[in-house]
Design a protein around this motif. Structure first.
Motif, PDB file in Angstrom:
ATOM      1  N   TYR A  65      34.669  29.325  43.820  1.00  0.00           N
ATOM      2  CA  TYR A  65      35.135  30.497  44.776  1.00  0.00           C
ATOM      3  C   TYR A  65      36.639  30.524  44.646  1.00  0.00           C
ATOM      4  N   GLU A  66      37.351  29.623  44.747  1.00  0.00           N
ATOM      5  CA  GLU A  66      38.821  30.055  44.853  1.00  0.00           C
ATOM      6  C   GLU A  66      38.968  30.249  43.293  1.00  0.00           C
ATOM      7  N   ASP A  67      38.593  29.617  42.289  1.00  0.00           N
ATOM      8  CA  ASP A  67      39.003  30.000  40.827  1.00  0.00           C
ATOM      9  C   ASP A  67      38.432  31.538  40.366  1.00  0.00           C
ATOM     10  N   VAL A  68      37.290  31.788  40.410  1.00  0.00           N
ATOM     11  CA  VAL A  68      36.470  32.892  40.119  1.00  0.00           C
ATOM     12  C   VAL A  68      36.902  34.247  40.844  1.00  0.00           C
ATOM     13  N   VAL A  69      36.636  34.237  42.283  1.00  0.00           N
ATOM     14  CA  VAL A  69      36.906  35.207  42.948  1.00  0.00           C
ATOM     15  C   VAL A  69      38.496  35.436  42.983  1.00  0.00           C
ATOM     16  N   GLY A  70      39.162  34.315  43.117  1.00  0.00           N
ATOM     17  CA  GLY A  70      40.833  34.717  43.026  1.00  0.00           C
ATOM     18  C   GLY A  70      41.268  35.307  41.584  1.00  0.00           C
ATOM     19  N   HIS A  71      40.596  34.846  40.689  1.00  0.00           N
ATOM     20  CA  HIS A  71      41.060  35.494  39.190  1.00  0.00           C
ATOM     21  C   HIS A  71      40.567  36.938  39.253  1.00  0.00           C
ATOM     22  N   TRP A  72      39.350  36.980  39.597  1.00  0.00           N
ATOM     23  CA  TRP A  72      38.791  38.766  39.510  1.00  0.00           C
ATOM     24  C   TRP A  72      39.802  39.607  40.636  1.00  0.00           C
ATOM     25  N   ALA A  73      40.119  38.858  41.642  1.00  0.00           N
ATOM     26  CA  ALA A  73      40.850  39.650  43.035  1.00  0.00           C
ATOM     27  C   ALA A  73      42.102  40.138  42.387  1.00  0.00           C
ATOM     28  N   GLY A  74      42.603  39.465  41.237  1.00  0.00           N
ATOM     29  CA  GLY A  74      43.982  39.862  40.627  1.00  0.00           C
ATOM     30  C   GLY A  74      43.938  40.688  39.594  1.00  0.00           C
ATOM     31  N   VAL A  75      42.876  41.009  38.927  1.00  0.00           N
ATOM     32  CA  VAL A  75      42.502  41.869  37.595  1.00  0.00           C
ATOM     33  C   VAL A  75      42.882  43.264  38.207  1.00  0.00           C
ATOM     34  N   THR A  76      43.657  44.147  37.598  1.00  0.00           N
ATOM     35  CA  THR A  76      43.867  45.514  38.060  1.00  0.00           C
ATOM     36  C   THR A  76      43.295  46.226  36.945  1.00  0.00           C
ATOM     37  N   GLU A  77      42.838  45.612  35.871  1.00  0.00           N
ATOM     38  CA  GLU A  77      42.059  47.030  34.820  1.00  0.00           C
ATOM     39  C   GLU A  77      40.674  47.207  35.355  1.00  0.00           C
ATOM     40  N   ALA A  78      40.198  48.100  35.224  1.00  0.00           N
ATOM     41  CA  ALA A  78      38.584  48.656  35.611  1.00  0.00           C
ATOM     42  C   ALA A  78      37.804  47.515  35.179  1.00  0.00           C
ATOM     43  N   ASN A  79      36.891  47.009  35.708  1.00  0.00           N
ATOM     44  CA  ASN A  79      35.951  46.151  35.178  1.00  0.00           C
ATOM     45  C   ASN A  79      34.739  46.162  36.220  1.00  0.00           C
ATOM     46  N   PRO A  80      33.490  45.736  35.981  1.00  0.00           N
ATOM     47  CA  PRO A  80      32.588  45.735  36.696  1.00  0.00           C
ATOM     48  C   PRO A  80      32.378  44.549  37.715  1.00  0.00           C
ATOM     49  N   PHE A  81      33.462  43.581  37.492  1.00  0.00           N
ATOM     50  CA  PHE A  81      33.142  42.168  38.377  1.00  0.00           C
ATOM     51  C   PHE A  81      33.914  42.349  39.501  1.00  0.00           C
ATOM     52  N   THR A  82      35.242  42.866  39.686  1.00  0.00           N
ATOM     53  CA  THR A  82      36.266  42.724  40.819  1.00  0.00           C
ATOM     54  C   THR A  82      35.481  43.417  41.866  1.00  0.00           C
ATOM     55  N   ASP A  83      35.073  44.518  42.005  1.00  0.00           N
ATOM     56  CA  ASP A  83      34.723  45.241  43.215  1.00  0.00           C
ATOM     57  C   ASP A  83      33.331  44.434  43.542  1.00  0.00           C
ATOM     58  N   HIS A  84      32.587  44.207  42.610  1.00  0.00           N
ATOM     59  CA  HIS A  84      31.410  43.423  42.901  1.00  0.00           C
ATOM     60  C   HIS A  84      31.515  42.133  43.598  1.00  0.00           C
ATOM     61  N   LEU A  85      32.600  41.182  43.118  1.00  0.00           N
ATOM     62  CA  LEU A  85      32.873  39.975  43.679  1.00  0.00           C
ATOM     63  C   LEU A  85      33.517  39.956  45.082  1.00  0.00           C
ATOM     64  N   LEU A  86      34.335  41.114  45.301  1.00  0.00           N
ATOM     65  CA  LEU A  86      34.959  41.004  46.757  1.00  0.00           C
ATOM     66  C   LEU A  86      34.173  41.955  47.654  1.00  0.00           C
ATOM     67  N   ASN A  87      33.340  42.751  47.077  1.00  0.00           N
ATOM     68  CA  ASN A  87      32.145  43.405  48.315  1.00  0.00           C
ATOM     69  C   ASN A  87      31.213  42.586  48.486  1.00  0.00           C
ATOM     70  N   ALA A  88      30.524  41.787  47.778  1.00  0.00           N
ATOM     71  CA  ALA A  88      29.560  40.925  48.002  1.00  0.00           C
ATOM     72  C   ALA A  88      29.609  39.939  49.029  1.00  0.00           C
ATOM     73  N   THR A  89      28.397  39.777  49.666  1.00  0.00           N
ATOM     74  CA  THR A  89      28.517  38.759  50.809  1.00  0.00           C
ATOM     75  C   THR A  89      28.505  37.550  49.987  1.00  0.00           C
ATOM     76  N   LYS A  90      29.591  36.422  50.439  1.00  0.00           N
ATOM     77  CA  LYS A  90      29.653  34.928  49.850  1.00  0.00           C
ATOM     78  C   LYS A  90      29.593  33.991  50.763  1.00  0.00           C
ATOM     79  N   TYR A  91      28.749  33.047  50.479  1.00  0.00           N
ATOM     80  CA  TYR A  91      28.757  31.873  51.024  1.00  0.00           C
ATOM     81  C   TYR A  91      29.417  30.644  50.309  1.00  0.00           C
ATOM     82  N   VAL A  92      30.191  29.965  50.978  1.00  0.00           N
ATOM     83  CA  VAL A  92      31.083  29.044  50.189  1.00  0.00           C
ATOM     84  C   VAL A  92      30.710  27.557  51.009  1.00  0.00           C
TER      85      VAL A  92
END
Length: 194
Positions: A65-92
């Motif tokens: 969670y820390e590595d993957v979501v943290g990585h994509w949360a910092g990506v500024t270029e358009a991609n299909p992953f950042t919005d999905h990972l931040l907006n999805a319901t996440k259980y850790v």
């Protein structure tokens, strides 16, 4: 009741450790990090985008969670992953009640993985998707809680590194779908036979 599926990138010899970056996961002295670099193509992106379009929630081990979501949360270029990972319901899943979650739509499940995830599965209606989180997947697999796998099998043999499946009892899988990418990666979607 939820259906639990893991999406994993693995080598031919089953290694799943450190797929994205040289420093991603060096546990056990692993030096082959970033081994999946250069294997993504449009075929793989379309397949993965289909999975992201399904309704449900994501399930992570704390470290992933820390590595993957943290990585994509910092990506500024358009991609299909950042919005999905931040907006999805996440259980850790974590054993530590001291764990804090830094990203939106995240809920902590404290305790042993099989127990906490079994309780979530029994009350959740829909899909629970896991990416990475090898320790979590191995624990859920051993407890008979996994329903399916999407394996991106890369044409690489590393010879060392953490493997997706640990020693244990036999599990039979049924191939539901497969596709080969232009880079030689086989994407195979399996259901766990009950």
């Amino acid at each position: 009741m939820a259906r639990i599926t893991a999406t994993e990138s693995i080598t031919l010899d089953g290694v799943m450790q450190g797929i994205g970056r040289p420093d991603e996961d060096t546990r056990g002295g692993f030096t082959e990090g970033g081994w999946a670099d250069g294997y993504q193509d449009d075929v793989a992106m379309r397949f993965m985008s289909e999975g992201m379009s399904m309704t449900g929630a994501m399930l992570f081990g704390h470290r992933t969670y820390e590595d993957v979501v943290g990585h994509w949360a910092g990506v500024t270029e358009a991609n299909p992953f950042t919005d999905h990972l931040l907006n999805a319901t996440k259980y850790v899943v974590t054993r530590s009640s001291e764990t804090t979650l830094a990203y939106p739509n995240s809920t902590l499940l404290v305790g042993e993985a099989a127990e906490t995830v079994r309780a979530l599965r029994d009350q959740f209606d829909g899909a629970l998707s896991i990416i990475g989180s090898g320790e979590l997947v191995r624990s859920l697999h051993a407890a008979g809680l996994m329903d399916g796998y999407v394996l991106q099998i890369h044409p690489i043999v590393l010879g060392s590194g953490a493997k997706l499946f640990a020693d244990g009892s036999r599990s039979d899988l049924q191939l539901e779908r497969s596709v080969t990418t232009t880079t030689g990666v086989i994407i195979a979607q399996y259901a766990v036979k009950r």
